[in-house]
Motif scaffolding. Structure first.
Motif, mmCIF file in Angstrom:
data_model
loop_
_atom_site.group_PDB
_atom_site.id
_atom_site.type_symbol
_atom_site.label_atom_id
_atom_site.label_comp_id
_atom_site.label_asym_id
_atom_site.label_seq_id
_atom_site.Cartn_x
_atom_site.Cartn_y
_atom_site.Cartn_z
ATOM 1 N N GLU A 270 0.812 -1.222 0.000
ATOM 2 C CA GLU A 270 0.000 0.000 0.000
ATOM 3 C C GLU A 270 0.846 1.272 0.000
ATOM 4 O OE1 GLU A 270 -3.854 -1.230 2.538
ATOM 5 O OE2 GLU A 270 -1.965 -2.300 2.908
ATOM 6 N N PRO A 271 1.845 1.411 0.897
ATOM 7 C CA PRO A 271 2.656 2.631 0.833
ATOM 8 C C PRO A 271 3.470 2.763 -0.445
ATOM 9 C CG PRO A 271 3.444 1.167 2.572
ATOM 10 C CD PRO A 271 2.137 0.638 2.120
ATOM 11 N N GLU A 272 3.966 1.647 -1.004
ATOM 12 C CA GLU A 272 4.735 1.753 -2.244
ATOM 13 C C GLU A 272 3.829 2.093 -3.418
ATOM 14 O OE1 GLU A 272 8.995 -0.269 -1.699
ATOM 15 O OE2 GLU A 272 7.602 -1.409 -2.951
ATOM 16 N N PHE A 273 2.650 1.525 -3.474
ATOM 17 C CA PHE A 273 1.697 1.895 -4.524
ATOM 18 C C PHE A 273 1.325 3.372 -4.396
ATOM 19 C CE2 PHE A 273 1.216 -2.425 -5.757
ATOM 20 C CZ PHE A 273 0.381 -2.495 -6.859
ATOM 21 N N ARG A 274 0.982 3.796 -3.177
ATOM 22 C CA ARG A 274 0.541 5.175 -2.980
ATOM 23 C C ARG A 274 1.623 6.162 -3.417
ATOM 24 N NH1 ARG A 274 -3.228 7.881 -3.970
ATOM 25 N NH2 ARG A 274 -1.542 8.778 -5.208
ATOM 26 N N ALA A 275 2.876 5.877 -3.081
ATOM 27 C CA ALA A 275 3.976 6.775 -3.433
ATOM 28 C C ALA A 275 4.213 6.832 -4.931
ATOM 29 C CB ALA A 275 5.254 6.340 -2.715
ATOM 30 N N ALA A 276 3.895 5.745 -5.642
ATOM 31 C CA ALA A 276 4.179 5.670 -7.077
ATOM 32 C C ALA A 276 3.009 6.085 -7.948
ATOM 33 C CB ALA A 276 4.621 4.259 -7.448
ATOM 34 N N PRO B 124 -0.002 8.658 -9.337
ATOM 35 C CA PRO B 124 -0.208 10.109 -9.449
ATOM 36 C C PRO B 124 -1.072 10.633 -8.306
ATOM 37 C CG PRO B 124 -0.631 9.000 -11.551
ATOM 38 C CD PRO B 124 -0.479 7.926 -10.521
ATOM 39 N N ASP B 125 -0.919 11.914 -8.013
ATOM 40 C CA ASP B 125 -1.651 12.513 -6.898
ATOM 41 C C ASP B 125 -3.158 12.442 -7.076
ATOM 42 O OD1 ASP B 125 0.724 13.099 -5.654
ATOM 43 O OD2 ASP B 125 0.801 15.178 -6.371
ATOM 44 N N ASP B 126 -3.619 12.407 -8.326
ATOM 45 C CA ASP B 126 -5.066 12.406 -8.550
ATOM 46 C C ASP B 126 -5.656 10.993 -8.582
ATOM 47 O OD1 ASP B 126 -4.007 11.606 -10.950
ATOM 48 O OD2 ASP B 126 -5.173 12.973 -12.193
ATOM 49 N N CYS B 127 -4.873 10.003 -8.126
ATOM 50 C CA CYS B 127 -5.386 8.642 -7.985
ATOM 51 C C CYS B 127 -5.675 8.356 -6.516
ATOM 52 C CB CYS B 127 -4.353 7.621 -8.458
ATOM 53 S SG CYS B 127 -4.170 7.502 -10.233
ATOM 54 N N THR B 128 -6.711 7.562 -6.279
ATOM 55 C CA THR B 128 -6.952 7.066 -4.934
ATOM 56 C C THR B 128 -6.667 5.568 -4.909
ATOM 57 O OG1 THR B 128 -9.311 6.723 -5.397
ATOM 58 C CG2 THR B 128 -8.653 8.843 -4.415
ATOM 59 N N LEU B 129 -6.237 5.073 -3.745
ATOM 60 C CA LEU B 129 -5.842 3.673 -3.600
ATOM 61 C C LEU B 129 -6.777 2.991 -2.607
ATOM 62 C CD1 LEU B 129 -3.709 1.446 -4.240
ATOM 63 C CD2 LEU B 129 -2.475 2.240 -2.203
ATOM 64 N N HIS B 130 -7.242 1.791 -2.986
ATOM 65 C CA HIS B 130 -8.217 1.078 -2.166
ATOM 66 C C HIS B 130 -7.780 -0.381 -2.070
ATOM 67 C CE1 HIS B 130 -10.653 4.659 -2.748
ATOM 68 N NE2 HIS B 130 -10.252 4.593 -4.010
ATOM 69 N N ALA B 131 -7.618 -0.876 -0.845
ATOM 70 C CA ALA B 131 -7.085 -2.223 -0.634
ATOM 71 C C ALA B 131 -8.130 -3.147 -0.028
ATOM 72 C CB ALA B 131 -5.858 -2.172 0.267
ATOM 73 N N SER B 132 -8.024 -4.413 -0.408
ATOM 74 C CA SER B 132 -8.822 -5.479 0.182
ATOM 75 C C SER B 132 -7.855 -6.608 0.519
ATOM 76 C CB SER B 132 -9.895 -5.947 -0.808
ATOM 77 O OG SER B 132 -10.826 -6.797 -0.189
ATOM 78 N N ARG B 133 -8.095 -7.306 1.623
ATOM 79 C CA ARG B 133 -7.079 -8.219 2.131
ATOM 80 C C ARG B 133 -7.555 -9.672 2.180
ATOM 81 N NH1 ARG B 133 -3.785 -4.119 3.849
ATOM 82 N NH2 ARG B 133 -2.163 -5.303 4.887
ATOM 83 N N MET B 134 -6.555 -10.579 2.026
ATOM 84 C CA MET B 134 -6.785 -12.020 2.129
ATOM 85 C C MET B 134 -5.931 -12.546 3.281
ATOM 86 S SD MET B 134 -6.104 -12.855 -1.915
ATOM 87 C CE MET B 134 -4.472 -12.053 -1.788
ATOM 88 N N PRO B 135 -6.418 -13.512 4.069
ATOM 89 C CA PRO B 135 -5.665 -13.954 5.233
ATOM 90 C C PRO B 135 -4.367 -14.673 4.883
ATOM 91 C CG PRO B 135 -7.863 -14.973 5.166
ATOM 92 C CD PRO B 135 -7.696 -14.184 3.920
ATOM 93 N N LEU B 136 -3.253 -14.192 5.436
ATOM 94 C CA LEU B 136 -1.943 -14.851 5.275
ATOM 95 C C LEU B 136 -0.994 -14.329 6.344
ATOM 96 C CD1 LEU B 136 -0.199 -16.728 3.277
ATOM 97 C CD2 LEU B 136 0.859 -14.554 2.625
ATOM 98 N N GLU B 137 -0.309 -15.250 7.028
ATOM 99 C CA GLU B 137 0.726 -14.865 7.980
ATOM 100 C C GLU B 137 2.089 -15.406 7.584
ATOM 101 O OE1 GLU B 137 -0.519 -14.629 12.263
ATOM 102 O OE2 GLU B 137 -2.184 -15.866 11.496
ATOM 103 N N ASP B 138 2.140 -16.664 7.166
ATOM 104 C CA ASP B 138 3.406 -17.274 6.765
ATOM 105 C C ASP B 138 3.446 -17.460 5.252
ATOM 106 O OD1 ASP B 138 4.341 -17.414 9.352
ATOM 107 O OD2 ASP B 138 3.595 -19.455 9.667
ATOM 108 N N VAL B 139 4.609 -17.191 4.674
ATOM 109 C CA VAL B 139 4.771 -17.289 3.227
ATOM 110 C C VAL B 139 5.305 -18.689 2.889
ATOM 111 C CG1 VAL B 139 5.750 -16.209 1.177
ATOM 112 C CG2 VAL B 139 5.251 -14.824 3.184
#
Length: 233
Positions: free
Chosen positions: A16-22, A24-39
């Motif tokens: 989320e922070p890397e997407f937001r930083a990359a 444009p300012d006139d874009c909004t970012l919206h996240a949805s999550r899936m359960p995961l703790e271990d890769v």
């Protein structure tokens, strides 16, 4: 104004922070999550079952595009699984969709890469799956090195300086590489990419950078990424 949606593992604190930083300012970012703790391959496979529900929630926000922002989660079943994920998420949201693994393939192809070196935070099991996936997509993996981490929280604690040191180490042992790929959407690395490109004079991409570039192309916006990839049509 464009609305960008991302589907991420619940323990991911970097996408989320890397997407937001990359974006444009006139874009909004919206996240949805899936359960995961271990890769691990088993847990990533189970996580994928939540992708469609996560995407359906993003559809309520009328996003203009959506990314399945997980590298190994989109490659664990090899080529074909990635495209199927994109198709399902696009159908659910009614918008263009990309999956990180396939975004990486598109980025490497756009850069005309043949021999790739890979830096990952993963344990050996996922490094093997990543090598197999890249090889199946006609890239020669000249080096792959992982930190051996399984906890996604520990991966998220890595800083961009860790990615830069890691990338330099991998490339120093693989001078024949055409490009470096820093894998994992939870491996903070975008701030290190330009300096690695300058030091080794080859393209350097990360999971998030490739995904952002790919999705922005689909939506028709220009990302704020100052790397070789963004100069490619």
């Amino acid at each position: 104004m464009s609305r960008v949606g991302i589907v991420v593992p619940s323990s991911n604190t970097t996408a989320e922070p890397e997407f937001r930083a990359a974006l444009p300012d006139d874009c909004t970012l919206h996240a949805s999550r899936m359960p995961l703790e271990d890769v691990t391959a088993e847990d990533l496979d189970a996580m994928a079952d939540g992708a469609e529900r996560a995407a359906s929630l993003l559809s309520h926000a009328s996003v203009d595009g959506v990314a399945y922002a997980c590298t190994t989660g989109s490659l664990i079943h090899g080529p074909g699984f990635d495209a199927d994920l994109e198709s399902k998420l696009s159908d659910i949201t009614g918008a263009p969709a990309v999956a990180t693994a396939l975004s990486v393939v598109r980025a490497l192809n756009a850069l005309a890469v043949n021999r790739v070196a890979v830096a990952t935070p993963y344990a050996a099991e996922l490094d093997r799956l990543e090598r197999e996936y890249l090889t199946a997509n006609d890239f020669e993996v000249v080096a792959i090195d992982g930190h051996g981490l399984v906890s996604n929280n520990e991966i998220g604690e890595l800083a961009a300086v860790d990615a830069e040191r890691h990338g330099r180490s991998v490339l120093s042992d693989a001078p024949e590489a055409d490009a470096l790929f820093v894998s994992c959407t939870n491996y903070r690395s975008i701030p290190a990419l330009a300096s690695l490109e300058a030091a080794f004079d080859i393209p350097v991409i990360s999971s998030n950078a490739a995904t952002i570039w790919d999705l922005c192309q689909r939506i028709g916006i220009q990302p704020n990424l100052r790397i070789k990839l963004t100069t490619v049509d």
